[in-house]
Design a protein around this motif. Structure first.
Motif, PDB file in Angstrom:
ATOM      1  N   THR A  50      -4.484   6.142  -3.583  1.00 14.51           N
ATOM      2  CA  THR A  50      -3.882   4.912  -2.632  1.00 14.51           C
ATOM      3  C   THR A  50      -4.119   4.609  -3.528  1.00 14.51           C
ATOM      4  O   THR A  50      -4.020   3.665  -4.984  1.00 14.51           O
ATOM      5  N   TYR A  51      -2.675   3.897  -3.824  1.00 19.47           N
ATOM      6  CA  TYR A  51      -2.231   2.381  -4.325  1.00 19.47           C
ATOM      7  C   TYR A  51      -2.254   1.018  -3.441  1.00 19.47           C
ATOM      8  O   TYR A  51      -1.346   1.565  -2.780  1.00 19.47           O
TER       9      TYR A  51
ATOM     10  N   LEU B 217      -7.167   3.954  -5.727  1.00 16.80           N
ATOM     11  CA  LEU B 217      -8.405   4.450  -5.121  1.00 16.80           C
ATOM     12  C   LEU B 217      -8.094   5.995  -5.424  1.00 16.80           C
ATOM     13  O   LEU B 217      -6.774   5.876  -4.984  1.00 16.80           O
ATOM     14  N   THR B 218      -8.562   6.415  -5.725  1.00  8.11           N
ATOM     15  CA  THR B 218      -8.727   8.131  -5.357  1.00  8.11           C
ATOM     16  C   THR B 218      -9.727   8.747  -4.707  1.00  8.11           C
ATOM     17  O   THR B 218     -10.848   8.281  -3.970  1.00  8.11           O
ATOM     18  N   GLN B 219      -8.955   9.830  -3.534  1.00  2.27           N
ATOM     19  CA  GLN B 219      -9.834  10.926  -3.055  1.00  2.27           C
ATOM     20  C   GLN B 219     -10.130  10.050  -1.587  1.00  2.27           C
ATOM     21  O   GLN B 219     -11.354   9.841  -1.330  1.00  2.27           O
TER      22      GLN B 219
ATOM     23  N   VAL C 295       0.938  -1.189   0.462  1.00  6.22           N
ATOM     24  CA  VAL C 295      -0.112  -0.263  -0.149  1.00  6.22           C
ATOM     25  C   VAL C 295       0.838   1.512   0.032  1.00  6.22           C
ATOM     26  O   VAL C 295       1.537   2.004   0.781  1.00  6.22           O
ATOM     27  N   SER C 296       0.634   2.094  -0.851  1.00 11.69           N
ATOM     28  CA  SER C 296       1.308   3.215  -1.137  1.00 11.69           C
ATOM     29  C   SER C 296       0.389   4.992  -1.071  1.00 11.69           C
ATOM     30  O   SER C 296      -1.017   4.370  -1.800  1.00 11.69           O
TER      31      SER C 296
ATOM     32  N   ASN D 289      -3.994   6.832   5.396  1.00 12.96           N
ATOM     33  CA  ASN D 289      -2.617   7.499   6.708  1.00 12.96           C
ATOM     34  C   ASN D 289      -1.979   5.818   6.270  1.00 12.96           C
ATOM     35  O   ASN D 289       0.098   5.877   6.963  1.00 12.96           O
ATOM     36  N   PHE D 290      -1.712   5.042   5.740  1.00 11.73           N
ATOM     37  CA  PHE D 290      -1.757   3.936   6.302  1.00 11.73           C
ATOM     38  C   PHE D 290      -0.721   3.622   4.987  1.00 11.73           C
ATOM     39  O   PHE D 290      -0.576   3.670   3.485  1.00 11.73           O
TER      40      PHE D 290
END
Length: 74
Positions: A29-30, A46-48, A22-23, A52-53
């Protein structure tokens, strides 16, 4: 993450170890889903999303139970 594994079962054999990396980049988020045998890789974006992970998550299925853990717990 489990949805990604279930979708993968339709196209290839599922290994006992699944890795999710996860980045983030801004508000995107990818999540990269990887397994070694047979080779499989899929990236979800995933957009918007307020996330924080950052890190790796392992999912291990030994046939009797499923264990989910962070890479630093392995």
């Amino acid at each position: 993450m489990l949805d990604s594994i279930m979708a993968m079962k339709k196209v290839t054999k599922v290994d006992y170890l699944q890795t999710f990396d996860v980045s983030t980049n801004g508000t995107t988020t990818y999540i990269t889903h990887i397994q070694e045998e047979p080779n499989y890789r899929k990236q979800l974006m995933l957009t918007q999303v307020n996330n924080n992970f950052k890190g790796k998550v392992f999912i291990i299925d030994d046939g009797k139970c499923i264990t989910v853990m962070l890479a630093e717990e392995y």
